[in-house]
Structure formats: C-alpha cells, structure tokens
Scaffold this motif. Structure first.
Motif, PDB file in Angstrom:
ATOM      1  N   ILE A 296     -40.452  20.549  71.375  1.00 29.70           N
ATOM      2  CA  ILE A 296     -41.040  21.438  72.648  1.00 29.70           C
ATOM      3  C   ILE A 296     -39.733  22.675  72.704  1.00 29.70           C
ATOM      4  CG2 ILE A 296     -41.766  21.891  74.679  1.00 29.70           C
ATOM      5  CD1 ILE A 296     -42.543  18.900  74.608  1.00 29.70           C
ATOM      6  N   SER A 297     -40.066  23.630  72.234  1.00 24.95           N
ATOM      7  CA  SER A 297     -39.214  24.825  72.739  1.00 24.95           C
ATOM      8  C   SER A 297     -38.854  24.954  74.106  1.00 24.95           C
ATOM      9  CB  SER A 297     -39.864  26.066  72.256  1.00 24.95           C
ATOM     10  OG  SER A 297     -38.918  27.274  72.601  1.00 24.95           O
ATOM     11  N   ALA A 298     -37.621  25.140  74.475  1.00 22.81           N
ATOM     12  CA  ALA A 298     -37.128  25.096  75.789  1.00 22.81           C
ATOM     13  C   ALA A 298     -37.891  26.563  76.593  1.00 22.81           C
ATOM     14  CB  ALA A 298     -35.759  25.382  75.971  1.00 22.81           C
ATOM     15  N   THR A 299     -38.048  27.459  75.992  1.00 20.61           N
ATOM     16  CA  THR A 299     -38.847  28.647  76.571  1.00 20.61           C
ATOM     17  C   THR A 299     -40.298  28.320  76.931  1.00 20.61           C
ATOM     18  OG1 THR A 299     -38.868  31.138  76.392  1.00 20.61           O
ATOM     19  CG2 THR A 299     -39.397  29.548  74.184  1.00 20.61           C
ATOM     20  N   ASP A 300     -40.563  27.471  76.146  1.00 16.96           N
ATOM     21  CA  ASP A 300     -42.145  27.078  76.413  1.00 16.96           C
ATOM     22  C   ASP A 300     -42.357  26.264  77.725  1.00 16.96           C
ATOM     23  OD1 ASP A 300     -43.034  28.171  74.205  1.00 16.96           O
ATOM     24  OD2 ASP A 300     -43.127  26.662  72.863  1.00 16.96           O
ATOM     25  N   VAL A 301     -41.334  25.410  77.943  1.00 17.76           N
ATOM     26  CA  VAL A 301     -41.098  24.464  79.128  1.00 17.76           C
ATOM     27  C   VAL A 301     -40.893  25.553  80.301  1.00 17.76           C
ATOM     28  CG1 VAL A 301     -39.802  22.761  80.452  1.00 17.76           C
ATOM     29  CG2 VAL A 301     -40.209  22.520  78.124  1.00 17.76           C
ATOM     30  N   LEU A 302     -39.856  26.451  80.215  1.00 14.93           N
ATOM     31  CA  LEU A 302     -39.646  27.662  81.090  1.00 14.93           C
ATOM     32  C   LEU A 302     -40.820  28.276  81.477  1.00 14.93           C
ATOM     33  CD1 LEU A 302     -36.067  28.363  80.058  1.00 14.93           C
ATOM     34  CD2 LEU A 302     -36.728  27.130  82.188  1.00 14.93           C
ATOM     35  N   ASN A 303     -41.733  28.714  80.471  1.00 15.91           N
ATOM     36  CA  ASN A 303     -42.795  29.557  80.770  1.00 15.91           C
ATOM     37  C   ASN A 303     -44.081  28.653  80.949  1.00 15.91           C
ATOM     38  OD1 ASN A 303     -41.404  32.020  80.797  1.00 15.91           O
ATOM     39  ND2 ASN A 303     -41.344  31.879  78.349  1.00 15.91           N
ATOM     40  N   GLU A 304     -43.991  27.477  80.987  1.00 15.91           N
ATOM     41  CA  GLU A 304     -45.161  26.518  81.453  1.00 15.91           C
ATOM     42  C   GLU A 304     -46.177  26.676  80.315  1.00 15.91           C
ATOM     43  OE1 GLU A 304     -46.553  27.012  85.326  1.00 15.91           O
ATOM     44  OE2 GLU A 304     -44.656  26.542  86.200  1.00 15.91           O
ATOM     45  N   ARG A 305     -45.729  26.896  78.999  1.00 22.80           N
ATOM     46  CA  ARG A 305     -46.637  26.721  77.985  1.00 22.80           C
ATOM     47  C   ARG A 305     -46.490  25.565  77.125  1.00 22.80           C
ATOM     48  NH1 ARG A 305     -44.169  32.191  76.568  1.00 22.80           N
ATOM     49  NH2 ARG A 305     -43.147  30.983  75.166  1.00 22.80           N
ATOM     50  N   ALA A 306     -45.892  24.635  77.597  1.00 26.34           N
ATOM     51  CA  ALA A 306     -45.732  23.099  76.879  1.00 26.34           C
ATOM     52  C   ALA A 306     -47.028  22.333  77.098  1.00 26.34           C
ATOM     53  CB  ALA A 306     -44.427  22.593  77.253  1.00 26.34           C
ATOM     54  N   ASP A 307     -47.180  21.313  76.274  1.00 33.46           N
ATOM     55  CA  ASP A 307     -48.454  20.421  76.341  1.00 33.46           C
ATOM     56  C   ASP A 307     -48.152  19.380  77.518  1.00 33.46           C
ATOM     57  OD1 ASP A 307     -50.722  18.696  76.335  1.00 33.46           O
ATOM     58  OD2 ASP A 307     -50.296  18.399  74.172  1.00 33.46           O
ATOM     59  N   PRO A 308     -48.603  19.295  78.533  1.00 34.70           N
ATOM     60  CA  PRO A 308     -48.149  18.568  79.793  1.00 34.70           C
ATOM     61  C   PRO A 308     -48.490  17.003  79.252  1.00 34.70           C
ATOM     62  CG  PRO A 308     -49.713  20.146  80.520  1.00 34.70           C
ATOM     63  CD  PRO A 308     -49.962  20.226  79.024  1.00 34.70           C
ATOM     64  N   ALA A 309     -49.333  16.792  78.340  1.00 38.28           N
ATOM     65  CA  ALA A 309     -49.162  15.274  77.805  1.00 38.28           C
ATOM     66  C   ALA A 309     -48.070  14.964  77.202  1.00 38.28           C
ATOM     67  CB  ALA A 309     -50.969  15.096  77.011  1.00 38.28           C
ATOM     68  N   LEU A 310     -47.378  15.766  76.510  1.00 38.24           N
ATOM     69  CA  LEU A 310     -46.095  15.371  75.879  1.00 38.24           C
ATOM     70  C   LEU A 310     -44.815  15.073  76.882  1.00 38.24           C
ATOM     71  CD1 LEU A 310     -46.274  17.734  72.803  1.00 38.24           C
ATOM     72  CD2 LEU A 310     -46.456  15.531  72.737  1.00 38.24           C
ATOM     73  N   LEU A 311     -45.080  15.831  78.006  1.00 40.53           N
ATOM     74  CA  LEU A 311     -44.029  15.699  79.021  1.00 40.53           C
ATOM     75  C   LEU A 311     -44.383  14.627  79.896  1.00 40.53           C
ATOM     76  CD1 LEU A 311     -43.623  19.559  79.820  1.00 40.53           C
ATOM     77  CD2 LEU A 311     -42.136  18.333  78.279  1.00 40.53           C
ATOM     78  N   ASN A 312     -45.418  14.210  80.145  1.00 37.93           N
ATOM     79  CA  ASN A 312     -45.533  13.208  81.368  1.00 37.93           C
ATOM     80  C   ASN A 312     -45.094  12.090  80.857  1.00 37.93           C
ATOM     81  OD1 ASN A 312     -46.421  12.309  83.468  1.00 37.93           O
ATOM     82  ND2 ASN A 312     -48.412  11.667  83.033  1.00 37.93           N
ATOM     83  N   GLY A 313     -44.195  11.409  81.642  1.00 37.96           N
ATOM     84  CA  GLY A 313     -43.700  10.029  81.338  1.00 37.96           C
ATOM     85  C   GLY A 313     -42.383   9.616  80.248  1.00 37.96           C
ATOM     86  N   ALA A 314     -42.162  11.346  79.661  1.00 44.11           N
ATOM     87  CA  ALA A 314     -41.427  11.166  78.524  1.00 44.11           C
ATOM     88  C   ALA A 314     -39.814  10.796  78.767  1.00 44.11           C
ATOM     89  CB  ALA A 314     -41.443  12.476  77.703  1.00 44.11           C
ATOM     90  N   VAL A 315     -39.144  10.474  77.837  1.00 39.06           N
ATOM     91  CA  VAL A 315     -37.547  10.724  77.966  1.00 39.06           C
ATOM     92  C   VAL A 315     -37.248  12.172  77.190  1.00 39.06           C
ATOM     93  CG1 VAL A 315     -35.210   9.604  77.389  1.00 39.06           C
ATOM     94  CG2 VAL A 315     -37.194   8.563  78.307  1.00 39.06           C
ATOM     95  N   ALA A 316     -36.296  13.126  77.559  1.00 40.43           N
ATOM     96  CA  ALA A 316     -36.210  14.300  76.925  1.00 40.43           C
ATOM     97  C   ALA A 316     -34.691  14.357  76.622  1.00 40.43           C
ATOM     98  CB  ALA A 316     -36.694  15.524  77.861  1.00 40.43           C
ATOM     99  N   PHE A 317     -34.273  14.801  75.488  1.00 38.11           N
ATOM    100  CA  PHE A 317     -33.233  15.036  74.987  1.00 38.11           C
ATOM    101  C   PHE A 317     -33.065  16.454  74.637  1.00 38.11           C
ATOM    102  CE2 PHE A 317     -33.181  10.644  74.137  1.00 38.11           C
ATOM    103  CZ  PHE A 317     -31.885  10.172  74.336  1.00 38.11           C
ATOM    104  N   ILE A 318     -32.311  17.258  75.701  1.00 39.04           N
ATOM    105  CA  ILE A 318     -32.182  18.783  75.445  1.00 39.04           C
ATOM    106  C   ILE A 318     -30.829  18.973  74.454  1.00 39.04           C
ATOM    107  CG2 ILE A 318     -31.642  20.935  76.683  1.00 39.04           C
ATOM    108  CD1 ILE A 318     -32.573  19.613  79.212  1.00 39.04           C
ATOM    109  N   GLY A 319     -31.246  19.809  73.385  1.00 33.08           N
ATOM    110  CA  GLY A 319     -30.269  20.022  72.499  1.00 33.08           C
ATOM    111  C   GLY A 319     -30.720  21.354  71.564  1.00 33.08           C
ATOM    112  N   THR A 320     -30.080  21.600  70.501  1.00 36.14           N
ATOM    113  CA  THR A 320     -30.409  22.765  69.904  1.00 36.14           C
ATOM    114  C   THR A 320     -30.547  22.402  68.269  1.00 36.14           C
ATOM    115  OG1 THR A 320     -29.660  25.074  69.254  1.00 36.14           O
ATOM    116  CG2 THR A 320     -27.958  23.322  69.608  1.00 36.14           C
ATOM    117  N   SER A 321     -31.476  23.091  67.624  1.00 36.04           N
ATOM    118  CA  SER A 321     -31.749  22.996  66.330  1.00 36.04           C
ATOM    119  C   SER A 321     -31.237  24.432  65.579  1.00 36.04           C
ATOM    120  CB  SER A 321     -33.148  22.785  65.867  1.00 36.04           C
ATOM    121  OG  SER A 321     -33.927  23.698  66.275  1.00 36.04           O
TER     122      SER A 321
END
Length: 738
Positions: A296-321
C-alpha cells in the motif's frame, strides 16, 4: 566382497570420498566461497521450485506500507517531516492496524522550524523573538511523533554498524540471555549502533535492528534474529514485532553450554519457540517473489485512499521500494527485492514456526555421514561395472539424494546441503566410468560367457550392446508365455540322491532349453523343475504363438525320449504339464537396484500359469488359451476345445484348447475324432445332454483323444441332469482351486 574392498579401484574411490569430505575443513577463502556459492544456487533452485503457485494465507494480515516514488511525488522527497510520519502512524492506527514496524531509524532530531526562523533572523527585537519562541512547542515534530508513538504499538528500527560512530539510544534489552562474559559465542557482535533519538525511543513500544545478513555471494538467504551489543542480545525488527504482536513481555534465549563456549539453540516468546543456528539465524521463509505481500502506497494511507479491509487488524511494516533510496536486496527470489519485505517474511515465519526451514545443529555431522556412506557404497557398487551400469547407479544415487534432500525440505522443513554429495557422485562416476570404459571389451566377453547358457545368442548380442548404452526398457508387448512343469516332481525327487537329482534336472533342463532356443524363445526363469519361457521379447517374433506351441509339442516328444533313457538308469519316467498363454504383457528389466531380471508380468502371464496347473485335472499334456488358439490355427495347427472355464480369482470366461499338431502330421483317424469332438463340445456347451453324452462315449471308446477329459465331461453331465441345474447352464465351469 573382500576382493572389492582391497582392490585399487575401491581404494581410489575412498580417496575421492575423503577429498570431498575434506573440502569442509580447507580454510581457503576461495574454496569456501565456491562451495557456498554453488550450495546457494542449489538452495535457491530448490526454494523457487517448491514455491507454491497459491501463496500461503494466514489469519494474520501482514502488509507493506511503501514509501514509493508515488508517495515522494505527492508528499515530497524523503526523509519526511516527523509530523508527516506521525500522521501516517495515526491514520494506520485509526484504520485498525495493530502493530507498526519501521524499517527506518531516526538517529537525529528534526530541527524545530522556530529555531530555523530565529537563526535566520537574529536582528529581530527581543520581544518578537520571545513571542516566536512560544510557538516552538507547537511545531516540535519530534514531540508530536513521540506522543503518537506513546499511544500506539510501534516498533522502531535501528542499525548496528561498526563503521559508524554510535548515535541515538537503544532501549533496554527484552532478551533474557544467561551467558557470562567469559563464554564465547558464535552470535554476531557489534560495538557501534545507529539508534533512535531518546525522545522517540522512550515513547516507542520496542525496537529491533534492521541489519541484513548477506552470504559470501551477496545473496540474503538467512536472517539474524539476535545480535550482541555490549554483552546484551537485541532482537531483529521482525522478532520484536512478533513479540509485541503476541503480547509477550520478553524473549528467552536458550543456549547449550560446554566449557567456555555457548551455542544458541533457539528463542522463545509467548507460546512460540524458534530454533536457530548457533549464530541466532534462520532461513528466511520467502512467501514468493517480490510483492508477495500486499503493498500500500504511504501516500494512499495519508490521503485515505487505501482499502480499509487490508488495514483492519493488520501488522504493517513501513519501508521503501524506491530505487533511489537503495533499500533493495539480492535474495533467493529476486535481485531487486525490497528489504522491508524481507522483514515481513521473517515476521510471518516467527508467528507460524511450522513454515520455517530448520538448520539442524548436527548438519555438519549428517553431511559427513552421508558423504562417507555414499562414497563407500558407490565405490563398492561401481567397482568392476560397465559404463552403462555405472551411469545407472549414478543416476539412481543422484535421484535418491535429491529426493531425500527435497523430502526433508518440503515435508520436514529441514534444510540440508546437497552440493558436496552431488560433487562426490559426479567425481566417482567420472572415475569409475573411465575405468569401466577402458575395460569394456573385457566386460563384454564376460557377459557373453556368463549368459550363453541362459538366453539365445541374439539376446547375448543385445545385452552386449546394452552395456554401451542401449537399455532393455520396460514396455507393453503382445507376447506368448510357456510354463512347463514336471508332474508329481516332489514325489519323484524323493527317489533320487541329491547328486542324482542334480544330474536328472541338468539333463532335462538342458534338452528343454535347447528346444526353446531353437524356436526363438527366451528362458525367463527356472524354478526347481519348472521352466518359464517367453516369445517376442527381447527379440521380435511375429509367429511367437506358433513357436511357443511347437516348443510345447517338442517338449512332450522330449519327455518320451528322456523317459526311455531314464529307465535305463533306473530312474522314473517323467511327464510334463504345459500351459501357454498369449496376450499383452509388461516386459523388461525388473527388480531392485541390487538385482534385476528380464521378465514379464500381466494377466496373460498369470493365465498361462493357471492353465498349466489344469493340465493334470483334464488329463492332457498341453493347454493353451483362446488367444493362442486363434493365432496358431492360421498356421495349420489342429486343436480341440477342452472347456469354457473361469479360473480361480478371475471373473472373465476363458476357453482352453489342446494343440494336437500340424494337420499334415495327424492321421485320418485322429482328424475324424477331432470333427466328432467339435460336435460333442458344441452339444455339451449348448446343453444338449443326450447328443453330448452319446458322442462323448464314442470318443472315449476311440481312445485317439484324451480319455480322462471325456470322463470328466460325462460326469458333469450326469450331475447336471441329476441336480436339475440344466436350466441355469451357461456352458461355463468354475474352478475353485488354482
């Protein structure tokens, strides 16, 4: 065996084995790097080959929050302000993410904008400067980020690096490691670290190092779960995230101590136990190639464009590709693999230890034992063998070791080295193959002398050619098989001394074999007095059924001649029972790697054996199957139908016949009785008892054809009439014994 063990070739094979084993102990960098490189290639090949097309799924959702090129276009170049990072964490937590792990460290404080303004405007009046200074707390983005961290489950990254000066702060170690400073350990040790600033680290839930562990070829196949810093063990980012996720308070390091040395055995947290090697490393359980986890692109999270189903209950690793940020690794599953996804793979393995490949602490001992055993066995098996046989042994050994290795990997989740064993097989094959090739002419002569008495000369030539690489492959083929058994042999053998019995069998089997060879047959086997022969393999024979029947007729004539000679020696007369069956059979070299035999299998083979055993019951010398009958009548062989039966263990109806000989060889009286026989059998099968009874009586009185057989049919007719079974008669008689 003793001759083999003392031969020069065997000793050279052992020397090759010792050399390959010794490669483990040659402390030459280039040699070890070569071994590791090739072993790494085999490991990568095995891993890629066993990756499931359907990616593994667990209840835990592990996602990657990617600071990618898109994020940098929309949000600005990296590194971002701590305020933006704080906003990112807040929105992840609000969306239901349970743990956030940063593949990033924050070693320096972010400069407060107020300080920047004051530094650039030193001419401002004191009162103005004081008013501006009051705004400092409101734009203290480190404090803002720290406040967010204190209200979230966040694990920060840090980096051990002895080439840099220590910066930042490490939290108190959460690993309980009972190891004294005097004990030596194989765990990696560092003296310098790039940690996070104290404000952030003290507010975070935990921290883990983000160091990767490339092998000598630069590929990342293993991950260190712990590293030693100033006498304390610290967890990796994935391990600390797993601890936080499972709500464990601490991690226990389990070691085995001997003298002044300590070997790490594994790590436990909560209900999980993770076996490691002595360095605290595990094989990375790669899920697949790049982007096997949801990105999930970080900017999509910041702009609330990310799929909520993917985020709910998840463990998120923040890094870069992003390529420009240089966090791409060379791994078994890709050479441009995002480092953050390596941590995600390790985390999933720690939460589900059953998917982790295990590196046993006795791996070196296992490899030593396998090399020694394989070298010893191959040296024994390959000594004095031809190139073809050596290649076969090599192939079997290769497939066996690869199969065992892949079984351990795929089923048992145990990773064992493979290259040295394959190298040993290759070197032994090359050595013994060259020796075998140089002695090929001698071996071919041995084959000829060894098999001359068992198979026809043409088969000998084919065996010789097979030593050059042509195999007698297993195949399906239309064939004929003959079984010949001496009647009442057990009783007969009791009349002989052991020496006489051996001479008796030798004389009979020699003559019988000669007849079979003369008619293009191949001896399949001798079992005591029983002879089994086959036609149309390995050499093609269009008239295989006729040649088998001719052999049978000649064998009966042979028994008459032998009986006369045996009587002169005061030996008993002999009588044969012969069964012949024609049909599709499986033929080829069959058996184990230790011993093989060129033989046939199939229902047609079993039928031949069954009908041979029925010759005594019907009082005839030879019985053939209907398939054989239809093949030989075209060549002028006269036969009479004996019965329509079901043999024990079979449901199919079988018609059996007795061959009498070629039409040109039979008397007119016999031919006349053959016609009468056909009418009698037709009446019998049709249930016309009276006609059958009359004709069978005539045949019995004639005595040109089998008398015992006609008595059997007359008795059956009497029983059928007496028991009133005629109405259910279908012409089939079922034999209840073999």
């Amino acid at each position: 065996m003793l001759t083999k063990l003392t031969s020069k070739s065997f000793l050279v094979g052992l020397a090759i084995t010792i050399f390959v084993i010794g490669l483990n102990y040659i402390r030459v960098d280039n040699v070890q790097k070569l071994l590791q490189r090739v072993e790494g290639i085999l490991y990568d090949t095995r891993l890629l080959a066993t990756l499931s097309g359907k990616k593994r799924q667990f209840d835990e959702q592990v996602i990657i929050i990617d600071i990618d090129e898109k994020s940098m276009r929309e949000q600005g170049r990296h590194p971002w302000s701590r305020s933006k990072v704080s906003e990112l964490v807040t929105k992840l937590m609000d969306a239901g993410v349970v743990v956030v792990a940063f593949d990033i460290f924050f070693a320096e404080p972010e400069r407060n904008p107020v300080e920047v303004v004051l530094a650039k405007n030193k001419h401002l009046p004191v009162q103005s400067r004081k008013q501006i200074q009051r705004l400092a707390d409101s734009v203290d983005f480190d404090k803002e980020f720290a406040d967010t961290l204190s209200n979230s489950e966040v694990v920060l990254g840090f980096l051990f690096d002895d080439s840099a000066q220590t910066a930042g702060q490490l939290p108190k170690s959460v690993i309980d490691w009972k190891n004294s400073t005097e004990q030596l350990s194989e765990i990696g040790t560092f003296q310098h670290v790039l940690g996070n600033i104290a404000t952030l680290q003290s507010a975070a839930t935990g921290a883990g190092f983000i160091n990767s562990v490339p092998e000598s070829d630069g590929f990342i196949r293993k991950a260190s779960l712990v590293l030693n810093y100033q006498g304390q063990l610290y967890p990796s980012l994935a391990l600390e995230a797993a601890r936080v996720y499972t709500l464990a308070d601490s991690i226990q390091a389990q070691s085995k101590v001997s003298g002044n040395r300590s070997w790490l055995q594994g790590l436990s947290f909560g209900s999980h136990f993770i076996p490691t090697n002595e360095k605290g490393q595990i094989f990375i359980p790669y899920k697949g190639r790049e982007r096997s986890f949801p990105y999930i692109s970080a900017t999509d999270v910041l702009n609330e464009r990310a799929d909520p189903a993917l985020l709910n209950g998840a463990v998120a690793f923040i890094g870069t590709s992003a390529v420009g940020l240089a966090d791409l690794r060379t791994t078994s599953v890709g050479v441009q693999y995002p480092g953050v996804e390596v941590h995600a793979n390790v985390f999933e393995g720690l939460i589900h230890p059953e998917i982790l490949p295990v590196e046993l602490d006795v791996t070196l001992a296992i490899v030593f034992s396998l090399l020694l055993l394989t070298g010893f066995l191959l040296a024994i098996l390959m000594v004095n063998q031809g190139p073809g046989r050596i290649l076969l042994i090599s192939l079997v050994s290769f497939l066996l070791h690869v199969s065992i290795n892949w079984y351990c990997w795929w089923v048992l989740k145990i990773s064992l080295p493979l290259f040295q064993i394959l190298l040993l097989i290759a070197l032994l094959t090359a050595y013994y193959g060259s020796v075998g090739f140089m002695s090929a002419n001698v071996n071919r002569k041995k084959i000829k002398s060894m098999f001359d008495q068992y198979v026809p000369p043409a088969y000998i030539e084919k065996l010789i050619h097979s030593a050059k690489g042509v195999e007698l492959k297993t195949e399906r083929r239309e064939m004929s098989v003959l079984f010949a058994d001496i009647r009442d042999f057990t009783t007969l053998s009791e009349q002989f001394t052991p020496e006489e019995l051996s001479e008796f069998l030798k004389e009979y089997l020699t003559e019988a074999t000669s007849i079979i060879f003369d008619n293009k047959g191949t001896i399949d086997k001798y079992v005591g007095d029983m002879v089994m022969a086959i036609w149309n393999a390995p050499l093609e024979d269009e008239n295989h059924a006729v040649n088998a029947v001719i052999s049978a007729l000649n064998l009966i004539s042979l028994t008459h001649q032998l009986s006369k000679r045996f009587v002169e020696k005061d030996w008993p007369k002999i009588k044969l029972g012969i069964g012949i069956s024609t049909g599709e059979m499986v033929v080829g070299d069959m058996g184990s790697t230790y011993r093989k035999a060129y033989t046939v299998l199939g229902d047609a083979v079993n039928l031949g054996s069954r009908i041979e055993s029925l010759t005594k019951y019907y009082g005839v010398d030879i019985l053939i199957s209907s398939k054989t009958y239809h093949e030989i009548v075209k060549h002028g062989v006269i036969c009479i139908k004996i019965d329509r039966i079901k043999v024990k263990g079979k449901l199919n109806v079988v018609e059996i016949y007795q061959p009498l000989g070629f039409a040109t060889e039979l008397s007119d009286d016999v031919k006349a009785d053959v016609l009468l026989h056909e009418k009698a059998i037709e009446a019998y099968l049709a249930g016309d008892w009276q006609a059958a009874h009359e004709q069978l009586l005539l045949l019995k009185q004639s005595a040109n054809l089998p008398i015992t057989f006609y008595s059997i049919l007359l008795e059956r007719i009497a029983n059928l009439v007496e028991n009133d079974d005629a109405k259910d008669w279908d012409g089939v008689y079922t034999h209840e014994s073999k």
